[in-house]
Design an enzyme around this catalytic site. Structure first.
Site, PDB file in Angstrom:
ATOM      1  N   TRP A  87       0.800  -1.110  -0.049  1.00  0.00           N
ATOM      2  CA  TRP A  87      -0.025   0.082  -0.077  1.00  0.00           C
ATOM      3  C   TRP A  87       0.786   1.252   0.155  1.00  0.00           C
ATOM      4  O   TRP A  87       0.428   2.183  -0.720  1.00  0.00           O
ATOM      5  CB  TRP A  87      -1.023  -0.058   1.263  1.00  0.00           C
ATOM      6  CG  TRP A  87      -1.891  -1.075   0.941  1.00  0.00           C
ATOM      7  CD1 TRP A  87      -2.256  -2.274   1.959  1.00  0.00           C
ATOM      8  CD2 TRP A  87      -2.929  -1.311  -0.034  1.00  0.00           C
ATOM      9  NE1 TRP A  87      -3.173  -2.961   1.444  1.00  0.00           N
ATOM     10  CE2 TRP A  87      -3.688  -2.594   0.188  1.00  0.00           C
ATOM     11  CE3 TRP A  87      -3.212  -0.644  -1.087  1.00  0.00           C
ATOM     12  CZ2 TRP A  87      -4.654  -3.023  -0.655  1.00  0.00           C
ATOM     13  CZ3 TRP A  87      -4.172  -0.957  -1.840  1.00  0.00           C
ATOM     14  CH2 TRP A  87      -4.883  -2.187  -1.660  1.00  0.00           C
ATOM     15  N   ASP A  90      -1.432   6.471   6.003  1.00  0.00           N
ATOM     16  CA  ASP A  90      -2.682   5.501   5.721  1.00  0.00           C
ATOM     17  C   ASP A  90      -2.902   4.837   7.031  1.00  0.00           C
ATOM     18  O   ASP A  90      -2.029   3.949   7.455  1.00  0.00           O
ATOM     19  CB  ASP A  90      -2.386   4.812   4.653  1.00  0.00           C
ATOM     20  CG  ASP A  90      -3.411   3.827   4.050  1.00  0.00           C
ATOM     21  OD1 ASP A  90      -4.459   3.603   5.022  1.00  0.00           O
ATOM     22  OD2 ASP A  90      -3.229   2.949   3.143  1.00  0.00           O
ATOM     23  N   LYS A 105     -11.894  -1.745   6.489  1.00  0.00           N
ATOM     24  CA  LYS A 105     -11.209  -2.735   7.264  1.00  0.00           C
ATOM     25  C   LYS A 105     -11.615  -2.885   9.023  1.00  0.00           C
ATOM     26  O   LYS A 105     -11.821  -4.054   9.145  1.00  0.00           O
ATOM     27  CB  LYS A 105      -9.667  -2.406   7.281  1.00  0.00           C
ATOM     28  CG  LYS A 105      -9.173  -2.046   5.949  1.00  0.00           C
ATOM     29  CD  LYS A 105      -9.150  -3.425   5.145  1.00  0.00           C
ATOM     30  CE  LYS A 105      -9.024  -3.309   3.539  1.00  0.00           C
ATOM     31  NZ  LYS A 105      -7.631  -2.479   3.247  1.00  0.00           N
TER      32      LYS A 105
HETATM   33  C1  LIG Z   1      -7.113  -1.944   1.767  1.00  0.00           C
HETATM   34  C2  LIG Z   1      -6.091  -0.985   2.031  1.00  0.00           C
HETATM   35  C3  LIG Z   1      -6.027  -0.046   0.870  1.00  0.00           C
HETATM   36  C4  LIG Z   1      -6.839   0.094  -0.080  1.00  0.00           C
HETATM   37  O1  LIG Z   1      -8.147   0.391   0.047  1.00  0.00           O
HETATM   38  P1  LIG Z   1      -9.148   0.661  -0.996  1.00  0.00           P
HETATM   39  O2  LIG Z   1     -10.308   1.236  -0.114  1.00  0.00           O
HETATM   40  O3  LIG Z   1      -9.537  -0.571  -1.694  1.00  0.00           O
HETATM   41  O4  LIG Z   1      -8.792   1.710  -2.031  1.00  0.00           O
HETATM   42  C5  LIG Z   1      -5.052   1.129   1.307  1.00  0.00           C
HETATM   43  N1  LIG Z   1      -4.342   1.054   2.251  1.00  0.00           N
HETATM   44  C6  LIG Z   1      -4.225   0.024   3.435  1.00  0.00           C
HETATM   45  C7  LIG Z   1      -3.498  -0.001   4.414  1.00  0.00           C
HETATM   46  C8  LIG Z   1      -5.374  -0.959   3.154  1.00  0.00           C
HETATM   47  O5  LIG Z   1      -5.418  -2.058   4.044  1.00  0.00           O
END
Ligand SMILES: *Cc1c(COP(=O)(O)O)cnc(C)c1O
Length: 360
Positions: A101, A171, A195
């Site tokens: 990511w 993030d 998540k």
């Molecule tokens: C799942 C995830 C993403 C991507 O998320 P989307 O909503 O599918 O774009 C980005 N960063 C992390 C840490 C993730 O777990």
């Protein structure tokens, strides 16, 4: 069939209480005679849902007034572009690569300016968090970017990096609301909610007010400017209304559970059950350095692909589902987010023990 224990990395398990409340309110939300899915986002009923969600999130995380909370769309991945478009004034940003990511965010930012890798754990399949005490932070960097919990690899920063005065952007998709956080250490923190908070389709951006300006990269679409959404209170266009409503219910659930400190204690207790088992097992092994272990995502392997596959299949038949690991790590991954009850983790470790006895 009853509910299973769902160990999916995302979209992931939600609190049963929340799902039941949503079911009860599906046809008639609080006497409106309609579902939240069907009502105007400009009406007072939805405005109240949005305001309450924001207020509860602010209370849970202790978000200061000098930060805006934005409920946006496009998932976490759209932020990979939105961040540089809004923040890369010098066209330079530093990245710490700890998994796919952060790498994707880095690659996207490279389209808009100089993206510098100042630390990485790619040399050992992202199985650790690099030492971030004395980083070669670039003089002209507009910000330093991290992915705080690495969903795929199962690592988490236990201490935030020293950015030497630069803005920290994080993030937090897979550790959102899993433990208390000091928001003032970040310029921006954001996460897709699927998540640990709610249904896919909502991304929450918490951003220091002074970083929201009209001074964005030329050609930035209106919808990609933080200012657009901040000025409109997340209602510039039709928001992901139903998703926000469920997020709001999860915030209330978290408050009932005692907030983020209580959540952290519960998450530590859950993770310890699984890690303690892994540490003494002769068959299953954790894949990351102990000091960097995530409380949310726990990858493990047997070292034998066929055995891994059999484990995943038999676990599924026993009601322990979505345990297959990411293809780049192999083996298994148990995601044990806030809404995974401790009984689920206990059931998983019991099953692993039995599997080990039968196949060891
Ligand atoms: C799942 C995830 C993403 C991507 O998320 P989307 O909503 O599918 O774009 C980005 N960063 C992390 C840490 C993730 O777990």
């Amino acid at each position: 069939m009853g509910r299973v224990y769902n160990f999916s990395a995302g979209p992931a398990v939600l609190p049963e209480e929340v799902l039941k409340e949503a079911a009860d309110e599906m046809l008639d939300y609080q006497g409106t005679g309609m579902s939240v899915m069907e009502m105007s986002h400009r009406g007072s009923t939805f405005q109240k849902i949005l305001n309450t969600a924001e207020a509860d999130l602010r209370e849970l995380m202790g978000i200061p007034d000098s930060y805006k909370v934005l409920f946006l769309q496009g998932g976490a991945s759209l932020q990979f572009a939105m961040l540089p478009m809004n923040l890369m004034k010098n066209r330079s940003a530093d990245f710490i690569l700890t998994g796919q990511w952060s790498k994707k965010a880095y690659q996207e930012a490279s389209k808009y300016g100089k993206a510098n890798v100042i630390a990485s754990s790619e040399d050992r399949t992202f199985s650790y968090i690099p030492d971030c005490r004395d980083l070669p932070v670039s003089k002209d960097a507009d910000y330093v970017y991290i992915c705080e919990n690495n969903t795929i690899y199962g690592t988490k920063y236990k201490e935030l990096p020293d950015t030497k005065g630069k803005i920290l952007v994080a993030d937090v998709s897979s550790c959102f609301l899993s433990e208390p956080v000091d928001v003032t250490k970040y310029g921006v923190l954001y996460g897709g909610v699927q998540k640990n908070i709610g249904p896919a389709g909502v991304v929450i951006v918490i951003i220091r007010e002074d970083l929201i300006t009209d001074d964005v990269l030329p050609g930035t679409p209106t919808m990609m400017k933080y200012q657009t959404h901040a000025d409109a209170g997340s209602l510039y266009n039709t928001p992901p209304a139903y998703g926000i409503y469920i997020c709001g219910k999860v915030f209330q659930w978290l408050k009932r559970k005692g907030g983020l400190a209580a959540m952290k204690a519960y998450n530590e207790k859950k993770a310890a059950i699984l890690y303690d088992y892994l540490d003494q097992s002769r068959m299953f092994h954790g894949t990351v350095e102990k000091k960097d272990r995530s409380l949310m995502n726990v990858p493990f392997v047997t070292g034998d692909q066929e055995l891994d596959a059999r484990f995943v299949k038999e676990a599924e038949a026993a009601g322990l589902v979505s345990l297959k690991g990411h293809r780049t790590v192999g083996g298994m991954r148990a995601s044990i987010y806030n809404a995974m009850p401790i009984e689920g983790v206990e059931a998983l470790t019991r099953f692993m023990k039995k599997f080990e006895e039968e196949n060891g």
